[in-house]
Every structure is written in C-alpha cells, then in structure tokens.
Design an enzyme around this catalytic site. Sequence first.
Site, PDB file in Angstrom:
ATOM      1  N   VAL A 143       0.841  -1.201   0.000  1.00 32.00           N
ATOM      2  CA  VAL A 143       0.000   0.000   0.000  1.00 32.00           C
ATOM      3  C   VAL A 143       0.878   1.253   0.000  1.00 32.00           C
ATOM      4  O   VAL A 143       0.557   2.246  -0.662  1.00 32.00           O
ATOM      5  CB  VAL A 143      -0.960   0.008   1.212  1.00 32.00           C
ATOM      6  CG1 VAL A 143      -1.766   1.303   1.262  1.00 32.00           C
ATOM      7  CG2 VAL A 143      -1.896  -1.190   1.169  1.00 32.00           C
ATOM      8  N   CYS A 144       1.990   1.198   0.700  1.00 32.22           N
ATOM      9  CA  CYS A 144       2.866   2.366   0.869  1.00 32.22           C
ATOM     10  C   CYS A 144       3.270   3.022  -0.455  1.00 32.22           C
ATOM     11  O   CYS A 144       3.138   4.244  -0.590  1.00 32.22           O
ATOM     12  CB  CYS A 144       4.100   2.001   1.689  1.00 32.22           C
ATOM     13  SG  CYS A 144       3.713   1.377   3.331  1.00 32.22           S
TER      14      CYS A 144
END
Length: 187
Positions: free
Chosen positions: A46-47
């Site tokens: 997700v980062c």
Amino acid sequence: MSLVNTQVKPFKATAYHNGKFVPVSDADLKGKWSVFVFYPADFTFVCPTELEDLANKYEEFKKLGVEVYGVSTDTHFTHKAWHDTSPAIGKVQYPLVGDPTATLARNFEVLIEEEGLALRGTFVINPEGLIKLVEVNDNGIGRNADELLRKVRAAQYIAAHPNEVCPAKWEEGGETLKPSLDLVGKI
C-alpha cells in the site's frame, strides 16, 4: 490526549531527498506548513501507492507553501534503495525521512512497539510547529492525496480567518460558517 494543537517535539533525523542524504529537524518546520505522512515500511504494498499519489500532487502542496515528509522506521539508506528500484517511489521528490530509532513514530504516537513499524499517520503542522490535523489509519487502509490537499487548504483558511470554520466537504472558494449565537440551531 490528542496531539492536535500540541507542539512538535524536538527531533533530528536524516532523509533521502533529491539524490542526497540531508538532515531534517523540528527547526526545518518553523515558518512554513508541513505534512508528515508516516507509513509502515519501504518495499511493501500500500505504501508505494500512497507515496506515488502524494508525488503526483507534490507541486500542488508546494504551491500552498507546504513541505511533505514521508516517514518510516526504515533508514535513509533503505529509502534511497527503494527510490532507485521502484517506479512509483522514483517519482517522489519530497524528503523520505529515516526513523530507525522510532523517535518520530513515538513522538507522533503512531509506533506499533511490538513490530517496530508505524501506523499510517497523517499530520498537518502549521508554521509555528503546532499540529493542526491528526489522522491515523489501520495499515491496510490507504490515504488520498486530494483529500489531504483539501484539509490543508481548510487548515490554512481557518488560520487566516480565525472567526470562520469550514463545513463538511468544504472546497477552496466555498462558503464557510461564522459561529455565533444567531447560527445555533439554524443549520
């Protein structure tokens, strides 16, 4: 107790920024608006989507006089390696701050102690070093740079217009409210 309207605690760190390792401290925040975006770890899932979203909007943040700082408990060396190998992170032009001692994550109360990782914490800091917005997400929930821009604009607006407030979904140029006895019960 909330961190809203508290002073950023003193810190010193090293960031990877524009191909260099640079020092970053609480003194760098004075006199301008800042956004701190904590994320769990480099080389994850997700980062990079969040940091790329911020990278795509970075010029808009800069036009507002805002510096963005991405922060994880990785080292600045790891940030460089990620920047050099990930197409998404390669777009990042704002500082990626290393926090291997988790000092910043503790100061901003987003550290997951047993994992040594940060939650997805978002902080908007005014030019006096006061935290004006705090949002903390579970690590599986990504953030939206457009919504963060909207909230930064709202924070800047109410800082410039202290007798007004921004209602839900307020956008720059939209109507604000002036709290008063006459307004009670009429919304």
